[in-house]
Motif scaffolding. Structure first.
Motif, PDB file in Angstrom:
ATOM      1  N   GLY A 143       0.802  -1.230   0.000  1.00 36.94           N
ATOM      2  CA  GLY A 143       0.000   0.000   0.000  1.00 36.94           C
ATOM      3  C   GLY A 143       0.827   1.267   0.000  1.00 36.94           C
ATOM      4  O   GLY A 143       0.296   2.354  -0.235  1.00 36.94           O
ATOM      5  N   LYS A 144       2.136   1.150   0.255  1.00 34.94           N
ATOM      6  CA  LYS A 144       3.012   2.314   0.247  1.00 34.94           C
ATOM      7  C   LYS A 144       3.614   2.503  -1.144  1.00 34.94           C
ATOM      8  O   LYS A 144       3.599   1.612  -1.980  1.00 34.94           O
ATOM      9  N   ASN A 145       4.151   3.687  -1.392  1.00 35.34           N
ATOM     10  CA  ASN A 145       4.860   3.931  -2.653  1.00 35.34           C
ATOM     11  C   ASN A 145       6.186   4.615  -2.375  1.00 35.34           C
ATOM     12  O   ASN A 145       6.353   5.324  -1.383  1.00 35.34           O
ATOM     13  N   LEU A 146       7.123   4.371  -3.276  1.00 36.24           N
ATOM     14  CA  LEU A 146       8.492   4.856  -3.148  1.00 36.24           C
ATOM     15  C   LEU A 146       8.855   5.606  -4.416  1.00 36.24           C
ATOM     16  O   LEU A 146       8.614   5.116  -5.530  1.00 36.24           O
ATOM     17  N   LEU A 147       9.453   6.785  -4.286  1.00 35.95           N
ATOM     18  CA  LEU A 147       9.855   7.578  -5.449  1.00 35.95           C
ATOM     19  C   LEU A 147      11.268   7.185  -5.864  1.00 35.95           C
ATOM     20  O   LEU A 147      12.194   7.219  -5.051  1.00 35.95           O
ATOM     21  N   VAL A 148      11.422   6.805  -7.133  1.00 33.24           N
ATOM     22  CA  VAL A 148      12.721   6.363  -7.649  1.00 33.24           C
ATOM     23  C   VAL A 148      13.013   7.101  -8.951  1.00 33.24           C
ATOM     24  O   VAL A 148      12.103   7.492  -9.678  1.00 33.24           O
ATOM     25  N   PRO A 149      14.299   7.311  -9.280  1.00 33.94           N
ATOM     26  CA  PRO A 149      14.648   8.066 -10.492  1.00 33.94           C
ATOM     27  C   PRO A 149      14.457   7.239 -11.761  1.00 33.94           C
ATOM     28  O   PRO A 149      14.598   6.020 -11.766  1.00 33.94           O
ATOM     29  N   LYS A 150      14.144   7.959 -12.849  1.00 28.31           N
ATOM     30  CA  LYS A 150      14.057   7.348 -14.180  1.00 28.31           C
ATOM     31  C   LYS A 150      14.774   8.228 -15.187  1.00 28.31           C
ATOM     32  O   LYS A 150      14.408   9.381 -15.337  1.00 28.31           O
ATOM     33  N   PRO A 151      15.836   7.716 -15.884  1.00 29.04           N
ATOM     34  CA  PRO A 151      16.357   6.364 -15.766  1.00 29.04           C
ATOM     35  C   PRO A 151      17.033   6.122 -14.427  1.00 29.04           C
ATOM     36  O   PRO A 151      17.587   7.042 -13.834  1.00 29.04           O
ATOM     37  N   GLY A 152      16.951   4.874 -13.988  1.00 29.11           N
ATOM     38  CA  GLY A 152      17.527   4.569 -12.689  1.00 29.11           C
ATOM     39  C   GLY A 152      17.915   3.112 -12.570  1.00 29.11           C
ATOM     40  O   GLY A 152      17.550   2.279 -13.410  1.00 29.11           O
ATOM     41  N   ILE A 189       3.997  12.733  -5.004  1.00 29.51           N
ATOM     42  CA  ILE A 189       3.942  12.486  -3.559  1.00 29.51           C
ATOM     43  C   ILE A 189       2.498  12.493  -3.068  1.00 29.51           C
ATOM     44  O   ILE A 189       1.703  13.377  -3.423  1.00 29.51           O
ATOM     45  N   ASP A 190       2.152  11.501  -2.260  1.00 27.07           N
ATOM     46  CA  ASP A 190       0.854  11.514  -1.579  1.00 27.07           C
ATOM     47  C   ASP A 190       1.044  10.987  -0.157  1.00 27.07           C
ATOM     48  O   ASP A 190       2.178  10.770   0.296  1.00 27.07           O
ATOM     49  N   GLU A 191      -0.071  10.745   0.543  1.00 28.99           N
ATOM     50  CA  GLU A 191       0.022  10.343   1.948  1.00 28.99           C
ATOM     51  C   GLU A 191       0.629   8.955   2.134  1.00 28.99           C
ATOM     52  O   GLU A 191       1.041   8.590   3.252  1.00 28.99           O
ATOM     53  N   ASN A 192       0.701   8.167   1.059  1.00 27.78           N
ATOM     54  CA  ASN A 192       1.266   6.820   1.161  1.00 27.78           C
ATOM     55  C   ASN A 192       2.722   6.740   0.689  1.00 27.78           C
ATOM     56  O   ASN A 192       3.292   5.646   0.641  1.00 27.78           O
ATOM     57  N   THR A 193       3.320   7.873   0.349  1.00 30.98           N
ATOM     58  CA  THR A 193       4.724   7.879  -0.083  1.00 30.98           C
ATOM     59  C   THR A 193       5.619   7.696   1.134  1.00 30.98           C
ATOM     60  O   THR A 193       5.568   8.475   2.082  1.00 30.98           O
ATOM     61  N   CYS A 194       6.436   6.633   1.105  1.00 25.78           N
ATOM     62  CA  CYS A 194       7.231   6.284   2.300  1.00 25.78           C
ATOM     63  C   CYS A 194       8.672   6.754   2.210  1.00 25.78           C
ATOM     64  O   CYS A 194       9.385   6.757   3.221  1.00 25.78           O
ATOM     65  N   GLY A 195       9.134   7.140   1.014  1.00 28.85           N
ATOM     66  CA  GLY A 195      10.518   7.571   0.903  1.00 28.85           C
ATOM     67  C   GLY A 195      10.849   8.043  -0.496  1.00 28.85           C
ATOM     68  O   GLY A 195      10.120   7.787  -1.457  1.00 28.85           O
ATOM     69  N   LEU A 196      11.967   8.746  -0.589  1.00 26.88           N
ATOM     70  CA  LEU A 196      12.472   9.276  -1.854  1.00 26.88           C
ATOM     71  C   LEU A 196      13.898   8.776  -2.044  1.00 26.88           C
ATOM     72  O   LEU A 196      14.767   9.029  -1.210  1.00 26.88           O
ATOM     73  N   VAL A 197      14.133   8.041  -3.134  1.00 27.08           N
ATOM     74  CA  VAL A 197      15.473   7.553  -3.443  1.00 27.08           C
ATOM     75  C   VAL A 197      16.191   8.583  -4.309  1.00 27.08           C
ATOM     76  O   VAL A 197      15.679   8.993  -5.356  1.00 27.08           O
ATOM     77  N   VAL A 198      17.369   8.996  -3.869  1.00 24.67           N
ATOM     78  CA  VAL A 198      18.215   9.924  -4.622  1.00 24.67           C
ATOM     79  C   VAL A 198      19.527   9.217  -4.918  1.00 24.67           C
ATOM     80  O   VAL A 198      20.226   8.779  -3.993  1.00 24.67           O
ATOM     81  N   THR A 199      19.861   9.096  -6.203  1.00 25.09           N
ATOM     82  CA  THR A 199      21.098   8.424  -6.612  1.00 25.09           C
ATOM     83  C   THR A 199      22.087   9.472  -7.093  1.00 25.09           C
ATOM     84  O   THR A 199      21.868  10.127  -8.105  1.00 25.09           O
ATOM     85  N   ASN A 200      23.173   9.624  -6.360  1.00 21.28           N
ATOM     86  CA  ASN A 200      24.144  10.668  -6.688  1.00 21.28           C
ATOM     87  C   ASN A 200      25.529  10.294  -6.163  1.00 21.28           C
ATOM     88  O   ASN A 200      25.671  10.072  -4.958  1.00 21.28           O
ATOM     89  N   PRO A 201      26.514  10.209  -7.071  1.00 21.44           N
ATOM     90  CA  PRO A 201      26.451  10.208  -8.529  1.00 21.44           C
ATOM     91  C   PRO A 201      25.605   9.048  -9.059  1.00 21.44           C
ATOM     92  O   PRO A 201      25.374   8.084  -8.342  1.00 21.44           O
ATOM     93  N   GLY A 202      25.170   9.182 -10.316  1.00 20.66           N
ATOM     94  CA  GLY A 202      24.104   8.331 -10.790  1.00 20.66           C
ATOM     95  C   GLY A 202      24.512   7.179 -11.686  1.00 20.66           C
ATOM     96  O   GLY A 202      25.440   7.268 -12.472  1.00 20.66           O
ATOM     97  N   HIS A 224       7.170  17.867   2.586  1.00 14.80           N
ATOM     98  CA  HIS A 224       6.258  16.723   2.643  1.00 14.80           C
ATOM     99  C   HIS A 224       6.649  15.707   3.715  1.00 14.80           C
ATOM    100  O   HIS A 224       6.081  14.611   3.742  1.00 14.80           O
ATOM    101  N   PHE A 225       7.596  16.075   4.586  1.00 14.13           N
ATOM    102  CA  PHE A 225       8.021  15.203   5.684  1.00 14.13           C
ATOM    103  C   PHE A 225       8.370  13.810   5.158  1.00 14.13           C
ATOM    104  O   PHE A 225       7.878  12.789   5.649  1.00 14.13           O
ATOM    105  N   LEU A 226       9.241  13.799   4.171  1.00 14.45           N
ATOM    106  CA  LEU A 226       9.562  12.573   3.439  1.00 14.45           C
ATOM    107  C   LEU A 226      11.030  12.195   3.659  1.00 14.45           C
ATOM    108  O   LEU A 226      11.925  12.966   3.314  1.00 14.45           O
ATOM    109  N   PRO A 227      11.319  11.041   4.245  1.00 14.03           N
ATOM    110  CA  PRO A 227      12.723  10.635   4.426  1.00 14.03           C
ATOM    111  C   PRO A 227      13.372  10.318   3.084  1.00 14.03           C
ATOM    112  O   PRO A 227      12.708   9.909   2.127  1.00 14.03           O
TER     113      PRO A 227
END
Length: 447
Positions: A143-152, A189-202, A224-227
């Motif tokens: 039920g949760k969602n995670l933000l990931v980069p594209k391309p990634g 981002i919504d209320e079910n977003t559990c995290g944000l993945v940042v890839t650096n360097p990519g 958005h209080f997002l880890p």
């Protein structure tokens, strides 16, 4: 004797009153976790018809292992540190699930550029992929969602989807050297977003985010209080003109779980030594720390031989080793970029770091191929050059080149790539006529 007596009693009881099974056939199902887990790159590559040209040796620019061809080797200090631990026998036993204290202290010292870190903020893992696994599994679930980069990197989806976590992709923009589309990112981002993945360097872009861009990403997470889960396995892999900034170093209030390890910078991916650095802000990760401790006991800790050697590896490897490695990769990137830029139908994007380069394909000028997949298949068949197609990273009509192969192999691969493109490149007759008419019109104005 007691065991034999018990066995005899059981056999006698079973003979007198056999237990009737509720099953009448073999049926061994797998878990939902196993069903949901898959590797997109493997699925795509296994579906390709890869048949190299019989008269040309294969040049694989597809393997993200810098040690494959033997031209890049770990430092003598790294090898000596392992040899000493083996001779002393100090790494033969178990360690605490989160790692030996001395090893964690050494990592904490090594990552001081990320911000204030102590040994209590460090969890040792079986490679950076294990670190990512723990971070994703502690933050998300069904039920949760995670933000990931594209391309990634495809492993984010591999790890998340097994837990029933939806991956939502935010776009990286090639025309901006692969910076994130911040507007589009925030809309995901919504209320079910559990995290944000940042890839650096990519990976796969070789992108290096500037400080201001990282600050903008952190600002969104703050609102958005997002880890943030920071995949920083390529930290310090930056070319001249660029500078690495850890995500945690620009964060004031956003908690960051930074994932790193020995893998790439120390040229020992097979040693499987990674780590999580917990950058808490305002003690909001107290429960997450407990969760990571719980998850760490699932594999009873990482390789203890490498743990014992970590202090010596991190402290004794000379700066010149890293400088030479980055200089080599930068030289390879320049050789590839300058040559590919001259090839009709291809659009390379010069990386700022890491060990990869993305190359765009003007697929409309290659009518023999419907997609980057068929382009790659034909390239292998005709020229024995294998690059990963962009669809492996959810980014069609691109290919990814690995820059860690010997320089002479890069030169030869680009030469073959040029021959391939020259043979298949076509210009649309109508567009060519329009172009010629435009040039004539300009000449008439000049007259």
């Amino acid at each position: 004797m007691k065991d034999l007596a018990d066995l005899a009693a059981y056999q006698q009881l079973n003979t007198q009153r056999p237990i009737k099974s509720k099953r009448n056939r073999w049926n061994v199902p797998i878990s939902d976790f196993a069903k949901l887990t898959h590797n997109p790159i493997r699925a795509i590559v296994e579906g390709l018809n890869i048949q190299p040209h019989p008269d040309k040796p294969l040049i694989a620019l597809s393997i993200g292992d810098p040690t494959t061809f033997g031209n890049l080797k770990p430092s003598a200090e790294t090898i000596e540190a392992i040899r000493q631990v083996i001779d002393e026998g100090t790494g033969n036993g178990y360690a605490a699930a989160n790692g030996h204290l001395e090893a964690r202290e050494a990592v904490a010292q090594y990552v001081q550029h990320q911000g204030p870190v102590t040994a209590n903020d460090v969890i040792l893992c079986s490679g950076c992929s294990s670190a990512l696994d723990l971070c994703i599994s502690v933050l998300g679930g069904p039920g949760k969602n995670l933000l990931v980069p594209k391309p990634g990197f495809s492993i984010y989806k591999t790890l998340a989807e097994g837990f029933g976590i939806e991956c939502r992709s935010y776009d990286l923009l090639p025309e901006r050297n692969w910076e994130a589309d911040l507007v589009q990112l925030e809309k995901l981002i919504d209320e079910n977003t559990c995290g944000l993945v940042v890839t650096n360097p990519g990976n796969p872009c070789g992108s290096v985010f500037g400080r201001s861009h990282l600050e903008a990403i952190v600002d969104i997470a703050e609102r958005h209080f997002l880890p943030i889960v920071a995949d920083e396995i390529y930290e310090h892999f930056v070319f001249p003109g660029h500078e690495f900034h850890a995500v945690s170093s620009v964060s004031r209030t956003v908690p960051v779980l930074s994932c790193g390890g020995l893998t790439k910078r120390f040229l020992v991916p097979g040693w499987r030594m990674g780590w999580i650095i917990v950058h808490d802000r305002g003690n909001v990760l107290e429960e997450v720390r407990r969760g990571l401790a719980n998850l760490s006991v699932r594999i009873l800790g990482s390789n203890t031989i490498i743990q014992r050697a970590l202090p010596a590896i991190l402290q004794n490897t000379p700066p010149e080793f890293f400088e030479d490695l980055v200089a080599t990769l930068h030289r390879h990137a320049e050789v590839a970029y300058k040559s590919i830029k001259q090839i009709r139908g291809l659009n390379p994007i010069m990386p700022g770091g890491a060990m990869y380069m993305m190359v765009g394909i003007d697929i409309e000028h290659f009518p023999a191929f419907d997609t980057d997949l068929s382009f790659v298949e034909a390239l292998v068949h005709e020229q024995s050059v294998f690059c990963l197609p962009g669809q492996c990273f959810e980014y069609p009509n691109y290919i990814r080149l690995v820059l860690t192969v010997p320089e002479e192999m890069i030169v030869e691969a680009v030469k073959r790539l040029a021959e391939f493109c020259d043979q298949h490149y076509k210009i649309d007759d109508e567009k060519l006529l329009e172009h010629q008419n435009g040039l004539l019109a300009q000449l008439n104005k000049l007259e």
